[in-house]
Design a protein around this motif. Sequence first.
Motif, mmCIF file in Angstrom:
data_model
loop_
_atom_site.group_PDB
_atom_site.id
_atom_site.type_symbol
_atom_site.label_atom_id
_atom_site.label_comp_id
_atom_site.label_asym_id
_atom_site.label_seq_id
_atom_site.Cartn_x
_atom_site.Cartn_y
_atom_site.Cartn_z
ATOM 1 N N ASP A 49 0.856 -1.237 0.046
ATOM 2 C CA ASP A 49 0.040 -0.020 0.046
ATOM 3 C C ASP A 49 1.064 1.026 -0.103
ATOM 4 N N ALA A 51 0.526 5.615 0.869
ATOM 5 C CA ALA A 51 -0.149 6.429 1.194
ATOM 6 C C ALA A 51 0.372 7.931 1.125
ATOM 7 N N SER A 101 -2.062 -2.738 4.747
ATOM 8 C CA SER A 101 -2.883 -1.435 4.506
ATOM 9 C C SER A 101 -2.482 -0.364 5.417
ATOM 10 N N SER A 103 -3.727 4.186 6.003
ATOM 11 C CA SER A 103 -4.624 5.369 5.709
ATOM 12 C C SER A 103 -4.140 6.370 6.279
ATOM 13 N N CYS A 105 -5.312 10.262 8.035
ATOM 14 C CA CYS A 105 -6.432 11.428 8.208
ATOM 15 C C CYS A 105 -6.167 12.568 7.569
ATOM 16 N N LEU A 112 -2.070 8.421 11.289
ATOM 17 C CA LEU A 112 -2.103 7.202 10.351
ATOM 18 C C LEU A 112 -2.639 5.999 11.182
ATOM 19 N N ASP A 149 -7.907 -3.449 4.388
ATOM 20 C CA ASP A 149 -8.202 -2.114 3.649
ATOM 21 C C ASP A 149 -8.793 -1.186 4.851
ATOM 22 N N ILE A 150 -8.371 0.072 4.786
ATOM 23 C CA ILE A 150 -8.666 0.806 5.892
ATOM 24 C C ILE A 150 -9.293 2.049 5.307
ATOM 25 N N GLU A 151 -10.417 2.543 5.479
ATOM 26 C CA GLU A 151 -10.729 4.030 4.878
ATOM 27 C C GLU A 151 -11.270 4.986 6.099
ATOM 28 N N ILE A 152 -10.858 6.303 5.920
ATOM 29 C CA ILE A 152 -10.970 7.243 6.904
ATOM 30 C C ILE A 152 -12.198 8.093 6.192
ATOM 31 N N MET A 160 -14.420 5.501 10.815
ATOM 32 C CA MET A 160 -13.566 4.621 9.823
ATOM 33 C C MET A 160 -14.144 3.309 9.508
#
Length: 181
Positions: A49, A51, A101, A103, A105, A112, A149-152, A160
């Motif tokens: 991943d 970011a 993964s 993500s 903010c 993170l 998978d991580i989504e904010i 989240m």
Amino acid sequence: MIAVHPKNDSILYVGTGSSFSAGTYGEVYKTTDAGASWDTLITHCSPTDIAIDPQHPDTVYVALGITNFTHPGILKTMDGGATWAWADSGITTDWETNVSSLSICATHPETLFAGTTGIYSGNLYRSVNGGLSWQSIGDSTGLINGPTDIEIDPLHPDTMYVATSWTGDIYKTTTAGRTWS
């Protein structure tokens, strides 16, 4: 995986996969001209991943899986890829568990989240200091099943979503990871 610079869509970071059975390793590339040419930033790795810090886009994080040449973890650059340093203190990885993964903010990019997955388990980690140190926040939940998978939520940064590998569950928090449903 592909990450696009938040302020200049001609700048992209791309990670290519690796195959242990084929004896190939992945790499991380960067383009500054929308893909007309590419620079190799990291070789002999297994990127999982990428970011980019939305407020300081020269700060980039790359999650790495296991290879023969690097340990699994997170590399960070603050100069657009010219130099890299490990940014994974506090994350537990080994030959069967790697960082899968990442993500960031959008409103507080020093915060993170990283997920680890492995053969038997995984975990979710949070850093509030730009990756200098990490703390586990998934030990007491199903998040030990390996966040993939991580989504904010960009409008509500305390919300989240995390998808897991072993159970296929999706977890949600509205308390920045203190409680999950």
